[in-house]
Design an enzyme around this catalytic site. Structure first.
Site, PDB file in Angstrom:
ATOM      1  N   ASN A 273       0.826  -1.204   0.000  1.00 12.90           N
ATOM      2  CA  ASN A 273       0.000   0.000   0.000  1.00 12.90           C
ATOM      3  C   ASN A 273       0.859   1.253   0.000  1.00 12.90           C
ATOM      4  O   ASN A 273       1.909   1.308   0.638  1.00 12.90           O
ATOM      5  CB  ASN A 273      -0.924   0.016   1.219  1.00 12.90           C
ATOM      6  CG  ASN A 273      -1.884  -1.158   1.203  1.00 12.90           C
ATOM      7  OD1 ASN A 273      -2.056  -1.783   0.158  1.00 12.90           O
ATOM      8  ND2 ASN A 273      -2.482  -1.457   2.340  1.00 12.90           N
TER       9      ASN A 273
ATOM     10  N   HIS B  48       5.757  -0.532  -2.849  1.00  8.97           N
ATOM     11  CA  HIS B  48       5.289   0.166  -4.052  1.00  8.97           C
ATOM     12  C   HIS B  48       5.300   1.687  -3.905  1.00  8.97           C
ATOM     13  O   HIS B  48       4.626   2.380  -4.655  1.00  8.97           O
ATOM     14  CB  HIS B  48       3.878  -0.323  -4.425  1.00  8.97           C
ATOM     15  CG  HIS B  48       3.838  -1.765  -4.838  1.00  8.97           C
ATOM     16  ND1 HIS B  48       2.681  -2.512  -4.899  1.00  8.97           N
ATOM     17  CD2 HIS B  48       4.843  -2.605  -5.214  1.00  8.97           C
ATOM     18  CE1 HIS B  48       2.976  -3.748  -5.297  1.00  8.97           C
ATOM     19  NE2 HIS B  48       4.271  -3.833  -5.481  1.00  8.97           N
TER      20      HIS B  48
ATOM     21  N   GLY C  86      -5.286  -9.087   2.915  1.00  6.86           N
ATOM     22  CA  GLY C  86      -5.954  -8.158   1.998  1.00  6.86           C
ATOM     23  C   GLY C  86      -5.228  -7.896   0.701  1.00  6.86           C
ATOM     24  O   GLY C  86      -5.171  -6.750   0.258  1.00  6.86           O
TER      25      GLY C  86
ATOM     26  N   SER D 126      -4.821  -9.523  -3.393  1.00 12.03           N
ATOM     27  CA  SER D 126      -5.268 -10.539  -4.355  1.00 12.03           C
ATOM     28  C   SER D 126      -4.096 -11.368  -4.865  1.00 12.03           C
ATOM     29  O   SER D 126      -4.300 -12.320  -5.600  1.00 12.03           O
ATOM     30  CB  SER D 126      -5.975  -9.858  -5.532  1.00 12.03           C
ATOM     31  OG  SER D 126      -5.066  -9.001  -6.200  1.00 12.03           O
TER      32      SER D 126
HETATM   33  N1  APR Z   1     -10.243  -7.214   4.572  1.00  8.82           N
HETATM   34  C1  APR Z   1      -9.320  -8.004   3.985  1.00  8.82           C
HETATM   35  N2  APR Z   1      -9.225  -8.134   2.645  1.00  8.82           N
HETATM   36  C2  APR Z   1     -10.085  -7.459   1.887  1.00  8.82           C
HETATM   37  C3  APR Z   1     -11.080  -6.616   2.420  1.00  8.82           C
HETATM   38  C4  APR Z   1     -11.147  -6.506   3.839  1.00  8.82           C
HETATM   39  N3  APR Z   1     -12.057  -5.733   4.449  1.00  8.82           N
HETATM   40  N4  APR Z   1     -11.774  -6.066   1.389  1.00  8.82           N
HETATM   41  C5  APR Z   1     -11.251  -6.545   0.254  1.00  8.82           C
HETATM   42  N5  APR Z   1     -10.235  -7.386   0.540  1.00  8.82           N
HETATM   43  C6  APR Z   1      -9.353  -8.123  -0.373  1.00  8.82           C
HETATM   44  C7  APR Z   1      -9.966  -8.529  -1.685  1.00  8.82           C
HETATM   45  O1  APR Z   1     -10.705  -9.733  -1.557  1.00  8.82           O
HETATM   46  C8  APR Z   1      -8.724  -8.691  -2.572  1.00  8.82           C
HETATM   47  O2  APR Z   1      -8.229 -10.014  -2.521  1.00  8.82           O
HETATM   48  O3  APR Z   1      -8.269  -7.284  -0.708  1.00  8.82           O
HETATM   49  C9  APR Z   1      -7.719  -7.739  -1.922  1.00  8.82           C
HETATM   50  C10 APR Z   1      -7.384  -6.520  -2.737  1.00  8.82           C
HETATM   51  O4  APR Z   1      -6.738  -6.916  -3.917  1.00  8.82           O
HETATM   52  P1  APR Z   1      -6.239  -5.827  -4.968  1.00  8.82           P
HETATM   53  O5  APR Z   1      -7.316  -4.840  -5.212  1.00  8.82           O
HETATM   54  O6  APR Z   1      -5.707  -6.568  -6.145  1.00  8.82           O
HETATM   55  O7  APR Z   1      -5.076  -5.057  -4.172  1.00  8.82           O
HETATM   56  P2  APR Z   1      -3.553  -5.498  -3.954  1.00  8.82           P
HETATM   57  O8  APR Z   1      -3.415  -6.973  -3.921  1.00  8.82           O
HETATM   58  O9  APR Z   1      -3.048  -4.705  -2.808  1.00  8.82           O
HETATM   59  O10 APR Z   1      -2.887  -4.947  -5.283  1.00  8.82           O
HETATM   60  C11 APR Z   1      -1.507  -5.085  -5.468  1.00  8.82           C
HETATM   61  O11 APR Z   1      -1.602  -3.789  -7.454  1.00  8.82           O
HETATM   62  O12 APR Z   1      -2.384  -1.990  -8.665  1.00  8.82           O
HETATM   63  C12 APR Z   1      -1.388  -2.462  -7.882  1.00  8.82           C
HETATM   64  O13 APR Z   1       0.292  -1.233  -6.957  1.00  8.82           O
HETATM   65  C13 APR Z   1      -1.034  -1.615  -6.711  1.00  8.82           C
HETATM   66  O14 APR Z   1      -0.103  -2.321  -4.606  1.00  8.82           O
HETATM   67  C14 APR Z   1      -1.112  -2.581  -5.557  1.00  8.82           C
HETATM   68  C15 APR Z   1      -0.944  -3.928  -6.217  1.00  8.82           C
END
Ligand code: APR
Length: 228
Positions: free
Chosen positions: A87, A104, A170, A172
């Site tokens: 994040n 990041h 949290g 993906s």
């Molecule tokens: N608690 C826990 N997890 C949650 C919640 C919650 N309340 N709400 C959503 N999620 C989960 C979703 O199910 C999903 O698996 O958070 C995840 C978010 O995934 P992404 O949107 O893909 O975010 P992230 O994995 O942090 O992305 C990675 O991608 O775009 C880039 O640089 C950006 O750092 C980021 C990277």
């Protein structure tokens, strides 16, 4: 002191009111990565890229850490807690965590376009075209864009390798190299995966999957670990 290493993603900040990237309603539904989060995008249309991050930063100033961020800070009472976050927000810092590695980048910082070592705090929410570093070059958001190197991945993998307990919260796990960090954790050590949409990861031993929101699951897990 046992070491807990935590990999966090956008999901840990979702309950603070920051949109994730890939959930339905996520940021990448509204914006194309190629338009706002690559070096090419910056070259083609720096004003658009600047505005995208200015809006993110403006929103960040309006939100607060949630119980999941605070639970990680509380674990420091008994553990050496090392956070690796994808994040770009500063909610771990504001919740009081001491050791935070930003893979990041950081939304509230800017960086020189001619010298990567020149990094500055941004006062308020706005970074503008024309804002310059001490050497006279344009400042850019201090963000690792798609296609760019991830300079902090080496210390992050060393941290993962040193984990007694590893948590993935949290994310993906779509974006590498961050998604591969779990493979550095010693096979026999305990791992937790906290995400309402979590799926079991193949080939990972000693993995406990908690299909719950971080703000619910993490305070409970922290209490268990603190009283263990
Ligand atoms: N608690 C826990 N997890 C949650 C919640 C919650 N309340 N709400 C959503 N999620 C989960 C979703 O199910 C999903 O698996 O958070 C995840 C978010 O995934 P992404 O949107 O893909 O975010 P992230 O994995 O942090 O992305 C990675 O991608 O775009 C880039 O640089 C950006 O750092 C980021 C990277």
């Amino acid at each position: 002191m046992k070491r807990i290493v935590v990999l966090t993603g956008a999901g840990i900040s979702a309950e603070s009111g920051i949109r994730t990237f890939r959930d339905s309603g996520g940021l990448w539904e509204e914006h194309r990565i190629e338009d706002v989060a690559t070096f090419d995008a910056w070259r083609r249309n720096p004003a658009l890229v600047m505005e995208f991050y200015n809006q993110r930063r403006k929103q960040l100033l309006e939100v607060k850490p949630n119980p999941a961020h605070y639970a990680l800070a509380k674990l420091e009472q008994k553990y050496d807690v090392q956070i690796i976050t994808q994040n770009v927000d500063d909610l771990h810092e504001r919740a009081g965590s001491s050791n935070i590695l930003h893979l990041h980048g950081e939304l509230r910082k800017s960086r020189s376009t001619s010298d990567d070592s020149l990094v500055y705090d941004i006062n308020g929410w706005e970074l503008k075209l024309g804002d310059r570093c001490e050497k006279g070059s344009q400042l850019r958001p201090h963000i690792v864009w798609f296609g760019e190197a991830v300079p902090m991945i080496e210390p992050a993998s060393e941290l993962a390798a040193s984990a007694d307990i590893f948590m993935v919260i949290g994310t993906s796990l779509n974006v590498y190299p961050a998604a591969g960090l779990i493979h550095y954790v010693p096979a026999n050590n305990v791992k937790y995966l906290i995400d309402p949409n979590a799926f079991p990861l193949s080939g990972i031993k000693n993995l406990f999957v908690m299909q719950e929101k971080a703000g619910i699951a993490l305070p409970k897990l922290a209490e268990e670990l603190l009283s263990a």
